[in-house]
Structures are given as C-alpha cells and as structure tokens.
Design an enzyme around this catalytic site. Structure first.
Site, PDB file in Angstrom:
ATOM      1  N   ASP A 343      17.576  42.292   8.522  1.00 40.71           N
ATOM      2  CA  ASP A 343      18.436  42.084   7.369  1.00 40.71           C
ATOM      3  C   ASP A 343      19.844  42.511   7.767  1.00 40.71           C
ATOM      4  O   ASP A 343      20.047  43.164   8.791  1.00 40.71           O
ATOM      5  CB  ASP A 343      17.911  42.932   6.199  1.00 40.71           C
ATOM      6  CG  ASP A 343      18.491  42.495   4.866  1.00 40.71           C
ATOM      7  OD1 ASP A 343      19.142  41.436   4.821  1.00 40.71           O
ATOM      8  OD2 ASP A 343      18.313  43.222   3.879  1.00 40.71           O
ATOM      9  N   ASP A 618      14.905  46.148   2.855  1.00 39.63           N
ATOM     10  CA  ASP A 618      15.097  47.299   1.964  1.00 39.63           C
ATOM     11  C   ASP A 618      14.725  47.016   0.518  1.00 39.63           C
ATOM     12  O   ASP A 618      14.634  47.927  -0.288  1.00 39.63           O
ATOM     13  CB  ASP A 618      16.551  47.774   2.021  1.00 39.63           C
ATOM     14  CG  ASP A 618      17.527  46.696   1.565  1.00 39.63           C
ATOM     15  OD1 ASP A 618      17.104  45.522   1.443  1.00 39.63           O
ATOM     16  OD2 ASP A 618      18.708  47.020   1.338  1.00 39.63           O
ATOM     17  N   ASP A 622      11.675  41.914   0.060  1.00 38.60           N
ATOM     18  CA  ASP A 622      11.351  41.918   1.487  1.00 38.60           C
ATOM     19  C   ASP A 622       9.900  42.294   1.749  1.00 38.60           C
ATOM     20  O   ASP A 622       9.430  42.170   2.886  1.00 38.60           O
ATOM     21  CB  ASP A 622      12.258  42.903   2.233  1.00 38.60           C
ATOM     22  CG  ASP A 622      13.719  42.491   2.202  1.00 38.60           C
ATOM     23  OD1 ASP A 622      13.987  41.302   2.424  1.00 38.60           O
ATOM     24  OD2 ASP A 622      14.576  43.351   1.940  1.00 38.60           O
TER      25      ASP A 622
END
Length: 880
Positions: A343, A618, A622
């Site tokens: 990410d 996070d 996800d």
C-alpha cells in the site's frame, strides 16, 4: 453500571474524569480476560517422555536395571537414566522458554489502543485500561474493547459472529415497533455492543457496562484463546527429511545389532557355549541398547528444538526492529517472499498529511465557522483532534481538521451546533463519504471523496471540468493526494444510506484539496534492498494513477524505461478475463484506484504463478488480501480487522521493517541449514564408526552413554549455538529460494558426505592403529582419547557450519557470536568433566594436560583446512 448512570452519560459529552476512572478501576478491575487454564509444568515435562525413542530407551534401561540387581553393577544403568533425564529436561526447558516468549508477544495485544472520551477530549488508551463507565468511540474497522450500551449510532453494523454466529447485526439507540419485535428474537439487545465484535459499518459511541471476565465473551468458552499450529512448507520439508533419516538410521541400527550379535556368538564361546543365560541376555541387551542408541544418533531430534529456538529468538529480535510476529510461520516465510504488494499511505509515505492548498474558483485563503465549506469539513468527518492537537482517526481527515484549526475555526463548535441525521461512511468501493446534517434549521448533504467520483455528482460546465482537472493533474504529478468537496441543500428527509445515494446528483462543487504526504526517507533504500534480493515490489493503492506512478518513481519502482502497460487502474484490472489477468499479473508495477477485490485478485493470480506473496495493508478493506497472502503485513496504526487478518504487524508502519523481516527470515532458514549440515555429519560419522567397528571386531568404539552424551551435545548445544547466530545482510544478495527446493541443497549434500566420510576414515584408522599395536587390546586411556577426539573434531567443525554458504573466515565477527562462544565453552567444560569424573559410567579415565593439548591441537586441523578452503574460494571470487 446502573440504568440511571447510562441515562446521565447520554446527557454529556465529556466522558469520565480522572477521579472517576480511578474509582471504577478499583471497583471493577482491569479489562483483561483471565487466560484459560494452562497445563502444569510436570505434565509438560512428562509429555517429553512420550517420544517413541525415549520410550524404547526407558524399556532398555528397565531391563538393564533388572540385570544390574543380579550382577550388583549399576554404573551403566545409572548413566543411561542420567542421559535420558538430560535429553528430556533440556528439550523441555528450551521449548518452555520459547513458549514463554511467544506468550509475552501475544500479551501485547492487550496493549492495542482504543478511543475513549475522557475529561471532554477523545484520547487513545490501551484496551486493558478501559473501565466501566468509559465513553467508547467506535468506527469502521474497530474491535470493540468491552461490552457497552450505545448512546450514539450512525448506520452502525456489527459483526457478532465470534459470539452469535451472526456476521452482520444492525445496531442503534431508538427502535421502532417492527425493529423492537425483531429485537426480541435477537440474542443481545439492539442497543448493546459486545467485546471482541467488529464494527463493519458506521460509527457510534457507547458507555462501557462490563469489562474483562464480566463481558459476554468472558462468560463463554474463549475460542479466541485456542492455539493453532500451522503446517508450513518448512515443517513439511523437515518432516520428510527426518523420516528419510529415521529409515536409514533404523536399517543401519538393525544391521549393526545383527552383525555384532552374530560376531559375539562366533567368537565368545565362554558365554554362548555355557548355561549362563543371564550373561547371554546381558550381551543381547547390550547390543540392543547400542542399536536403539544408533537410532537416537541417526534421527536429528534436535531439529524441532533448533527450529523452535530460531523462531523464538527471531520473534524477539524482530520485535526490536518493529516487527510484531503474530503467527509463528511468518518468521521463516518472509525469507521466501518473491513479490511484495505494498500500500502507499503509511508504508511508503510518512502518513503525516498536510493540506497544502484548497482551490475552488480561486484559492481558499480564509474560512469561518459560518462558511458551508467549514461545516462540510467538520460534519462530514469522523476524526478528532486531542487536547495536545494530535489527531485520532483517518490521517486525511485529521489534516482537514488541522487546516480548519489553523484558520481559527473550532470544528467541535460546529458539530455541537449541528445534528447529524444520516451518514454513508467512506469505503474503497464507493470512494466517497456522505453526511446529511441539519444546521441552523437547514438540511445539507455533504460529500467528499475522489475528485473523479465527486465531480460526476456535480453540475459543471465543460470549461469548469477542464479547469478543475488541470488543477488536479498538477497536484497529482507532485504526488499529492487530492480530494473534492461538494454539497447541496435538501428539502426531503434523508434517513438511510440508500436515500443518500438517491440524492447524489446536481451537487455544487465547493473546492478541491491538495494534501501532501511525503515519502519516508528510508523507503527508497529499503525497496532497493528488496529488489537486489530478487523481490519484486508492486505499488497497489486507491490513489490516482498519476499520484501512484510519481510515488513509485520516487521509491525506485518506476523509471523512464518502464512500459506504460506496467500501470493500470482497478477498473481496468477488473475488466480482464482470468486468462488475461494471469498473464498481466507479473508485469504490473503500479495499480491505482484499486478496490479490495482488485488487490485480492492480484494476490491470487500471483500465487497461481508460484510466487510467494507478501501484502501490506492498514484498513478493513485490506483484510481479504492480507488473509489470502502468504504473509499479511498490517500496520501498527491500522484497524483491528487488518491486524487480525495479518501474520505480522509493522509497529512503525515502515517499509524498512519489511526489508528487515526478509533478512531475518532468510537468516533463520540459513541457520536451520547450518544446523542440519553440522548434525548430519555427526550422525554419518557415528553410524559408520559403529558399523566399521563391527567388521573388524573391535569393542563398541562408543558406548551407549557416550553416544547419548554426544547426541545431547550435538543436538542441544549445537542448536543453541547455530540458532543464536545473528542475521547477515549478505543473504539479501541471494535470490529467493524456490518453493519446492529441498532444504539440503547440492553443496550441502556434497559437504555432508565428504566431511562425514573423511572424519570416519580418520577415526577408523585411529581405531585400527590402537587395536593392532596393543597386545592386550585397546586400553581405557586410548578409548578415552578416541571418544574425546570424536567430540573435538565435531566441535571444530561447528566453525565450518557457521560459515556455510559464504566464503568468509570463521573468525569474522566471532566476538558478536556470543551464543556460539558460550556453547563452545560449555562443550569443552562438559567433555572435561565427563572424561575426568565419568569413570565406568562413561568408560573414561582422566587425561593429562599434554593429552588434552595434543587432542585440541591435532583436531583443530578441521578448522584450518576449512579456512584454507574458504581462502581459495575468496581468491577465485576476486579473480572472477
């Protein structure tokens, strides 16, 4: 907590005072669940005796004890029992120590932060410090820390599957007649939230009514406390190896038993031609114990301890480098990773958002509490600013509230003056957040989110669209996050998410915001380390393509030669067929505007291509990708759902910690290979010696107690020494190992056979020399020298095992290998004690100082030959 207390709590927004917190903690205790009963230490110790090999040895020792009473000679019997005791006790100690370390790390979960309101401010405190009466602030992705009564709820959906099996339950304060009738059929009240359940949608606030064991989950069986064991590829490889060695060892042991017994029958007429059946039984038992002990030598039962020690030490060390390992196998699996899907926000960037510019028809430089833009930011946001100005919540929203604060606007004042009617929380599927609020007698619909989405809800001319798009593109090329704000005044009542969506048209675009989040200083070098280690890094983010590519350029994933096809958006990826996605998966370097399903699909396609995939994330969105990846890496600042789905947590949110984890994982695997290399050389040497002794008619070259001592020495102490070796950055120059690669590579197999056979030839020649040159047979002194020589040869070879896979000298960084040096000292001291005081139990006699110096000096040739070999390899490497 009484009903009156809850009613009183609904009438204020300050939460508990410090005095009330202290009083309630004394009255109700800490918010900790009592752990399930643990198995007593003596039961854990007795469990070590369930090992089949130990049980066979115990039977042999019991028979030996009977014969010892007959002959009144208990020396060897005592020696066998002592050796068994040490073998089980040492294994028990280290396994218990590793378990304690694992429990300590798991206990850190009680330190996870939760949001409560105290003294009028929202603060973050450890979950264990929540007290009855606290005002909990709960949002999407949070794990609820205690049971509570709702005092505020906006579109709140809770996953209660951990308690009731219901994945989605709607929660609220006020219920109509239909909902009240339905609530009677529910397991728990409509306005009650429970510890360990997950917030899947919306937000709210609740007064804590029960903590710790008084919660509902504290009253039922704690399924979340059950320990599960994952069978990893490493475990599978080691199990196959142990099985192979066990079969070979068993065949050799049976052969040795038969050969020795037949040889004794043919040459020992005094026993076998007589009628002393006890003596016959004693001889058979002697060779039986020898055969069983050979099996003990052949099977590297130190392997589980070596792996456990390595994992435990790695877990502790990785914690110091900001990697909290939640699942044991992740330590080693990180070393095999070939692709990292990362990410952007928080991992690659600092996650310290700052609003750089607000631009509408002109740049916004002033704003007041009466401006609709200020109201939009304050009301269509879930973040909070603490008393010290630090933010709690989404970093982007914190940046917006900080921007208001810098312009002299108090967002709390706006919130207190307004009433939130309905809210559609932000999600990566929608890419926007919407709130309906009443302010000054007027109802407004506020929307903020991705500019391309929000602008589609607005009435704009082509000229205005082009102007805004030009502004946004300029921001994105500077790697800045962009947001758009829009609103409209409402006439009709809007009470649900569906009704909000029905009004998302003809909005007025208020402005677009440029928010900067700089790349972490350590990320480019960490990414470079991973790339040099043969690991491909892919950036997968919800940001725009221009922003994602610019970030990828800054960290070294993207350059001017990268083909345009290496970047695509989530919608483009979703439009590909499975066959097309399979082909494209390995060429992608940047995926922008990615949704949770896009990220998960990418992970699955990479795994189909036999890649070992690590994923960072996070957010709650996800969780699917984190769960499906070989190693899920959540961020310390991430949601509880993300952490629950992950295998490791990056406490500092940094990509640099990922590079460290790869280094630790590869070093751990290398240490296990070093232990195998060392242990199998010992085993081959011992097996060949016993068989060779049988053929030339020499008395057993190593006794049962000696072999058990060597087994304890080489399994336990070698496991300690090699498992404690620190990680080496050199492993980052290697390519990732193949998924099906056997743990004994070609170089190791050749080295094991060469060293094992060479050591056997030398020791066997020593046996023959002593046996042929002494008229009365080999003396006790010579057998003691032979035994000590065997141990010292293996001890010096420990240095060669330390350097396995490298050309470096064994003395390189030797003083840093404190565990290895300690083990060397313990082995030498232990061998001296056995030789000096072992007597009949170990078939030894004390040796003189000159004997010791001669043995140590002569056997050190093993190290010097290894040093010479590594020196020639270094010379060849320099020339090439």
């Amino acid at each position: 907590m009484s009903t009156q207390d809850i009613k009183n709590a609904r009438n204020h927004h300050t939460g508990l005072t410090d005095e009330q917190v202290a009083a309630n903690r004394i009255k109700f205790g800490k918010n900790i669940l009592t752990p399930p009963p643990t198995t007593s230490l003596w039961k854990l110790y007795l469990d070590k005796y369930r090992d089949p090999i130990i049980q066979v040895l115990l039977i042999a020792a019991a028979v030996s004890l009977v014969l010892a009473f007959v002959e009144q000679n208990f020396i060897e019997t005592i020696g066998i029992f002592v050796a068994i005791f040490f073998a089980t006790s040492v294994g028990f100690y280290f396994e218990r120590d590793a378990a304690k370390k694992f429990n300590i790390l798991n206990a850190l979960n009680e330190e996870s932060l939760v949001k409560v309101r105290r003294n009028g401010y929202v603060v973050e405190i450890p979950r264990k410090d929540v007290v009855v009466g606290d005002l909990m602030i709960i949002e999407v992705g949070d794990e609820i820390p205690a049971d509570g009564k709702l005092v505020k709820a906006v579109d709140l959906l809770i996953d209660e599957s951990s308690l009731t099996g219901e994945p989605i339950c709607s929660k609220g304060i006020d219920v109509d007649d239909d909902e009240e009738e339905e609530a009677h059929e529910k397991t728990y009240p409509h306005d009650m939230v429970l510890r360990s359940t997950m917030v899947m949608n919306g937000r709210g606030a609740a007064i804590v009514t029960a903590i710790g064991d008084a919660t509902e989950i504290g009253k039922v069986a704690r399924n979340s406390s059950e320990i599960t064991h994952t069978q990893t590829p490493l475990d599978t490889q080691l199990a196959k190896l142990a099985k192979l060695i066990s079969v070979v060892g068993s065949v050799v042991a049976v052969a040795a038993f038969v050969i020795f017994l037949i040889h004794d029958i043919l040459v020992n007429d005094a026993v076998w031609q007589g009628t002393d059946y006890f003596k016959m039984a004693e001889v058979v038992l002697q060779y039986f114990m020898m055969a069983v002990t050979l099996i003990v030598m052949a099977v590297p039962e130190g392997l589980p301890m070596a792996v456990t020690l390595s994992l435990a030490l790695n877990m502790r060390r990785m914690l110091k480098s900001n990697n909290l390992v939640r699942k044991l196998h992740a330590c080693e699996t990180m070393g095999a990773v070939t692709v990292i899907c990362t990410d952007k926000t928080g991992t690659l960037t600092e996650n310290k958002m700052t609003v750089m510019e607000m631009a509408g028809s002109s740049v916004v430089t002033e704003v007041s509490e009466h401006d609709v833009l200020a109201q939009a930011i304050a009301l269509n946001t879930t973040a909070e600013l603490g008393e010290d100005g630090a933010g709690i919540g989404n970093p982007t929203e914190i940046a917006l509230l900080t921007w208001l604060q810098k312009h002299g606007v108090d967002y709390q004042t706006i919130r207190n003056q307004a009433t939130t009617i309905a809210q559609l929380p932000f999600s990566t599927e929608n890419k926007y957040m919407a709130t309906v609020a009443e302010m000054g007698g007027r109802k407004y619909l506020f929307v903020k989110g991705a500019p391309e989405i929000v602008m589609n809800f607005c009435t704009l001319s082509e000229a205005e669209k082009q102007s805004y798009q030009s502004t946004l593109l300029g921001y994105q090329h500077k790697a800045m996050r962009t947001l758009a704000f829009a609103c409209k005044q409402l006439e009709a009542d809007v009470l649900s998410n569906i009704q909000i969506k029905n009004h998302l048209q003809n909005l007025s675009l208020q402005c677009v915001a440029a928010i900067s989040d700089p790349v972490r200083a350590d990320v480019p070098s960490a990414v470079n380390q991973c790339q040099q280690a043969g690991i491909e890094v892919k950036v997968v983010t919800g940001d725009t393509q221009a922003t994602a590519i610019e970030i990828a350029r800054q960290i070294g994933v993207w350059n001017d030669d990268t083909p345009k096809e290496a970047a695509l958006t989530g919608p483009e990826w979703n439009a590909l067929s499975d066959e097309e996605a399979y082909e494209r998966a390995h060429t992608i370097k940047v995926m922008s505007r990615a949704r949770p399903s896009d990220k998960q699909r990418l992970v699955e396609m990479l795994q189909k291509r036999k890649e070992v995939v690590a994923v960072t994330g996070d957010g709650t969105n996800d969780a699917p990708a984190l769960h499906y990846a070989h190693v899920g890496l959540s961020l310390g600042s991430g949601t509880s759902v993300a952490k629950e789905a992950s295998d490791m947590t990056l406490l500092d949110d940094s990509f640099g910690s990922i590079a460290h984890a790869v280094m630790w994982g590869r070093s751990l695997y290398k240490n296990i290979q070093r232990f195998l290399f060392f242990q199998l050389i010992v085993n081959i040497t011992a097996l060949l010696l016993v068989l060779g002794g049988a053929f030339i008619g020499v008395e057993m070259p190593l006794t049962v107690t000696q072999i058990l001592w060597v087994n304890l020495l080489m399994d336990t102490f070698a496991a300690m020494a090699l498992a404690s070796l620190p990680p080496s950055r050199e492993v980052m120059k290697d390519k990732p190992r193949k998924e099906n690669e056997f743990i004994l590579n070609k170089e190791m197999r050749q080295g094991i056979l060469f060293c094992g056979v060479t050591f056997f030839i030398f020791l066997f020649a020593m046996l023959i020399y002593c046996e042929r040159n002494v008229s009365q047979g080999i003396s006790m002194r010579e057998l003691t020298i032979f035994f000590t020589t065997f141990v010292m040869i293996q001890l010096w070879n420990l240095f060669n095992a330390k350097t396995l896979g490298s050309n470096h000298s064994a003395f390189r960084y030797l003083w840093k290998d404190k565990g290895l040096l300690l083990v060397l000292l313990l082995v030498i001291l232990g061998q001296w004690l056995i030789v000096t005081f072992g007597g009949k139990m170990f078939r030894t006699v004390p040796l003189s100082l000159s004997d010791w110096l001669g043995i140590i000096g002569f056997t050190s040739v093993v190290l010097w030959v290894g040093e010479l070999w590594r020196w020639t390899k270094r010379l060849r490497a320099r020339k090439s």
